[in-house]
Enzyme design. Structure first.
Site, PDB file in Angstrom:
ATOM      1  CE  LYS A   1      -4.421   1.153   2.175  1.00  0.00           C
ATOM      2  NZ  LYS A   1      -5.217   1.001   3.405  1.00  0.00           N
ATOM      3  CG  LEU A   2       3.026   1.984  -2.831  1.00  0.00           C
ATOM      4  CD1 LEU A   2       3.209   1.783  -4.331  1.00  0.00           C
ATOM      5  CD2 LEU A   2       4.377   2.170  -2.145  1.00  0.00           C
TER       6      LEU A   2
END
Ligand code: G3P
Length: 217
Positions: free
Chosen positions: A83-84
């Site tokens: 997750k960015l």
């Protein structure tokens, strides 16, 4: 529509998973803090429990740091989705992971343009936060609708993962406008089964059945 659980509560995830309602799990730093558990440990347990993608979020603010953390998180399990954050640094990391075939979830999306950038960078999932938009009197569902149209216009394969779900109507509305996935707190998914007429109808059937004096087994 896929259902992800937005939680690190193993018991809650397992209970919904047993019913067959869990296609994946999302976590974020706030959820991990709330769990009081060690990040890698709790994520490893979730990954072992569910078959689908489990989002684990990087903490670094720069691309190199995100890449290093993402690669470290990927060692936990094959179903880790990195997750960015939706920043230019995060998008750059997303593009690199995408070229490497690593699953990504680009988070903290609040506009259609942000979602377009994430798709261009090959994000596996884009996470528009609909509840937080509603909180500031913007229409979260309208954002999902806009992203759906843009992605369909150009055939982007990035999946729309509606996040910041606060109530059952959010889920219904996301389904109506074609979100690919919702990620929801477990209690909201449970509440989807509730209806007062179901309760009243069941009570009536049980009362009448008693009058028959019969049993099935
Ligand atoms: O998946 C993101 C979600 O956890 C954010 O939810 O309720 O903190 O806006 P909320």
């Amino acid at each position: 529509m896929k259902f992800f659980v937005d939680s690190a509560d193993l018991d809650q995830i397992a209970a919904l998973n047993d019913i067959g309602l869990v296609d994946g799990v999302t976590t974020n730093p706030s959820i991990i803090a709330k769990s009081g558990r060690d990040f890698k440990e709790v994520v490893a347990e979730i990954c072992a429990l569910v078959e689908g993608p489990v989002s684990a979020e990087v903490i670094a603010m720069d691309t190199d740091g995100m890449l290093a953390e993402g690669r470290e998180l990927r060692k936990i399990a094959d179903n880790i989705c990195v997750k960015l954050p939706l920043t230019m640094e995060g998008l750059k990391a997303c593009k690199i992971f995408s070229r490497e075939g690593i699953s990504t979830n680009v988070t903290l999306c609040f506009s259609a343009n942000q979602a377009l950038l994430a798709a261009k960078c090959g994000a596996s999932f884009i996470s528009p936060f609909i509840g937080r938009l509603d909180d500031i009197t913007q229409d979260g569902i309208e954002l999902i609708e806009d992203i759906r149209m843009i992605y369909d216009n150009y055939g982007y394969e990035t999946e729309i993962l509606a996040a910041s779900i606060r109530n059952v109507n959010h889920i219904k509305d996301c389904a109506l406008v074609g979100a690919d996935v919702i990620t929801s707190p477990p209690d909201v998914i449970r509440k989807m089964a509730n209806h007062p007429l179901t309760d009243a109808g069941l009570a009536g059937f049980m009362k009448d059945w008693k009058k028959t004096g019969q049993t099935i087994l």
